[in-house]
Scaffold this active site. Structure first.
Site, PDB file in Angstrom:
ATOM      1  N   SER A 289      -8.104  -3.781  -1.122  1.00  0.00           N
ATOM      2  CA  SER A 289      -9.018  -4.918  -1.230  1.00  0.00           C
ATOM      3  C   SER A 289      -9.733  -4.970  -2.586  1.00  0.00           C
ATOM      4  O   SER A 289      -9.110  -5.162  -3.614  1.00  0.00           O
ATOM      5  CB  SER A 289     -10.009  -4.867  -0.065  1.00  0.00           C
ATOM      6  OG  SER A 289     -10.775  -6.029   0.026  1.00  0.00           O
ATOM      7  N   ASP A 300      -3.045  -5.906 -15.212  1.00  0.00           N
ATOM      8  CA  ASP A 300      -2.484  -7.171 -15.690  1.00  0.00           C
ATOM      9  C   ASP A 300      -2.894  -7.485 -17.125  1.00  0.00           C
ATOM     10  O   ASP A 300      -2.152  -8.140 -17.864  1.00  0.00           O
ATOM     11  CB  ASP A 300      -2.914  -8.316 -14.778  1.00  0.00           C
ATOM     12  CG  ASP A 300      -2.118  -8.345 -13.476  1.00  0.00           C
ATOM     13  OD1 ASP A 300      -1.343  -7.400 -13.243  1.00  0.00           O
ATOM     14  OD2 ASP A 300      -2.270  -9.304 -12.699  1.00  0.00           O
ATOM     15  N   LYS A 314      -4.004  -5.148   0.445  1.00  0.00           N
ATOM     16  CA  LYS A 314      -4.834  -6.118   1.175  1.00  0.00           C
ATOM     17  C   LYS A 314      -5.250  -7.209   0.199  1.00  0.00           C
ATOM     18  O   LYS A 314      -6.116  -7.004  -0.646  1.00  0.00           O
ATOM     19  CB  LYS A 314      -6.069  -5.463   1.784  1.00  0.00           C
ATOM     20  CG  LYS A 314      -6.939  -6.480   2.550  1.00  0.00           C
ATOM     21  CD  LYS A 314      -8.217  -5.853   3.052  1.00  0.00           C
ATOM     22  CE  LYS A 314      -9.056  -6.882   3.819  1.00  0.00           C
ATOM     23  NZ  LYS A 314      -9.556  -7.968   2.946  1.00  0.00           N
TER      24      LYS A 314
END
Length: 530
Positions: A289, A300, A314
């Site tokens: 999460s 990224d 999640k």
């Protein structure tokens, strides 16, 4: 027969409907009318009396169970228990404790907290609360906590037994707000390598993280190990605030989007304290999460190296819907996506929570936790990082840049039984209780303890002997010998925790953590290349 009108029932629902931007159809064929008619019929016509509150709760649970694995219903009591670790504080007497021989043993009073202020010490045994015995009566742990906690400013009378004193000591403690910290540890691994572990993302996480970061930077840190292993998540906003510290102005951190929820972007503000420093993020199969939001943003944007094993996966956003009696529905309303566009929610079948819960066992069985080559991603899930254009994948957790296999031999079956039955923790509690004064006298600081203390054979022998009384035995002498090294490390870490804090616990315990060790080695390799 008492019949409540549909209009009256809808009056309670309308505020919720407005908040959640829902439309309510109350025509003759409305599912809502059908649901209420069923509840009214059962409540008023069923042959036996029914608990109407439970009937409604079971109906809500039944509906939610057919949705995704993360939508949920919680009673008012459950809501309090679930939100307290994330709220940043609770109101009580301020002690860390454990139960030993049916008695509450104070591990540490919270520094500056209400118990420390009146003189309660580590090693004290609290035996009575407001003239009610809590020791030797098999009182459940949650009942003891209920008696100790209460509104700020209220008083509670405690009876305490202390080693070296005859009789009982009486204390009156004025309850206060007690902080719940989410940064478990922050220390320097080496002169230029720092380490911060975040246990969850709560209301105070960002402030705690910044404080820890500033402390390590002041000590010369140039590379940070950010440990998010076993971090199950928490508040999205807390994750965004922490990620902001690593990114440049305008960098996308995460975005959310759902069927009824328009896209919402969360971007860095350009005021991060660590936007240029080197970072290594640690994850494992229980990193989830909000922790995956931070990891995904750093990966990224090619801001750091991710080390460990594929994270939990999640990627669903829950919106809390408060109900009039204090209960709550946490309803999934959107997916969250990493800056490269990855939705990392792992696959699930609606209504099949059992299979979802078995994901760890399935990964282990398929070899995914021990062999990187056992993990496969479909090409359709491929994305690319935003600066170096490296391939990364969505569809089931975040895959680390540097894979560290799970060491399935670390715990012997014998060790697992010792831990599961509480033998290790209880043995440590007894040892510290018996030797606290001499340990603190012999080791004036944690540094002295860390370099000079070795777990005595008498401690491990006592744990083995206690286990044998419950028929917990190693299969042979080889298993007993194999158990000892990691057990000794664990015991030393637990003793450090009980004498100092969780920071010292992780300082010791991390030496047996393969993911941490790999990160330290990577940092050392990078240091040589500079």
């Amino acid at each position: 027969m008492k019949i409540r009108s549909i209009a009256a029932a809808l009056a309670l629902l309308l505020p919720l409907a407005a908040a959640a931007q829902m439309r309510i159809n109350i025509g003759p064929d409305s599912p809502l009318r059908k649901l209420q008619m069923a509840e009214l019929a059962i409540a008023n016509l069923y042959v036996d009396s029914v608990d109407e509150q439970k009937l409604v709760e079971d109906g809500i649970r039944g509906m939610i169970e057919k949705l995704d694995p993360h939508s949920s219903y919680s009673t008012a009591k459950e809501v309090k228990a679930l939100t307290e670790p994330l709220a940043g504080n609770f109101e009580g007497i301020g002690v860390q404790f454990n139960m030993i021989a049916d008695t509450m043993l104070v591990i540490q009073p919270v520094a500056g907290g209400p118990s420390e202020r009146v003189g309660i010490l580590a090693g004290d045994r609290i035996v009575a609360v407001n003239d009610t015995a809590i020791a030797g009566v098999n009182m459940p742990r949650d009942e003891i906590m209920r008696r100790l906690r209460g509104p700020k400013g209220t008083k509670v009378d405690l009876e305490v037994v202390r080693r070296g004193y005859s009789g009982k000591l009486a204390f009156t403690v004025t309850r206060d707000k007690i902080p719940v910290e989410s940064v478990d540890a922050a220390y320097m691994v080496s002169p230029r390598l720092g380490y911060i572990r975040i246990g969850n993302f709560g209301a105070t996480t960002h402030g705690e993280f910044v404080e820890a970061l500033d402390k390590l930077l002041s000590r010369g840190m140039q590379t940070l190990i950010l440990d998010l292993q076993d971090n199950g998540g928490g508040y999205l906003q807390a994750a965004v605030e922490v990620a902001n510290e690593f990114l440049s102005d305008g960098d996308l951190i995460v975005y959310t989007q759902g069927r009824a929820a328009p896209r919402a972007d969360y971007r860095a503000k350009g005021d991060g304290r660590y936007a240029k420093g080197r970072v290594i993020v640690l994850v494992n199969e229980f990193t989830a999460s909000a922790a995956e939001i931070v990891t995904g943003a750093i990966q990224d944007h090619d801001r750091g190296v991710v080390v460990g094993r594929r994270s939990f996966g999640k990627g669903l956003v829950q919106r809390p819907i408060d109900l009039p009696d204090g209960s709550m529905i946490r309803l999934t309303v959107a997916h969250y996506y990493t800056p490269a566009g990855r939705c990392i929610q792992k696959p699930y079948v609606k209504g099949d929570a059992k299979d979802y819960a078995m994901d760890f066992a399935n990964r282990l069985r398929h070899g995914e936790l021990t062999n990187r080559d056992s993990i496969h991603f479909a090409d359709s899930l491929k994305c690319h990082t935003l600066r170096l254009h490296r391939a990364v994948y969505g569809g089931g957790g975040i895959m680390p840049d540097c894979f560290v296999p799970l060491d399935t031999t670390l715990y012997t079956p014998y060790h697992r039984q010792l831990v599961a039955r509480g033998m290790v923790v209880n043995g440590c509690l007894r040892y510290v209780d018996d030797h606290r004064k001499s340990l603190l006298a012999d080791y004036g600081s944690f540094g002295e303890f860390d370099s000079g203390f070795a777990v005595p054979d008498a401690l491990t022998d006592s744990i083995f002997a206690e286990a044998a009384k419950d028929s917990i035995m190693p299969k042979d002498s080889a298993e007993a010998a194999k158990t000892l090294p990691y057990l000794r490390l664990q015991l030393k870490a637990l003793i450090a925790r009980d004498l100092w804090s969780m920071n010292e616990y992780f300082t010791v315990m991390n030496r047996g953590n393969a993911i941490v060790s790999r990160a330290v080695a990577l940092a050392a390799e990078e240091e040589k290349l500079r």
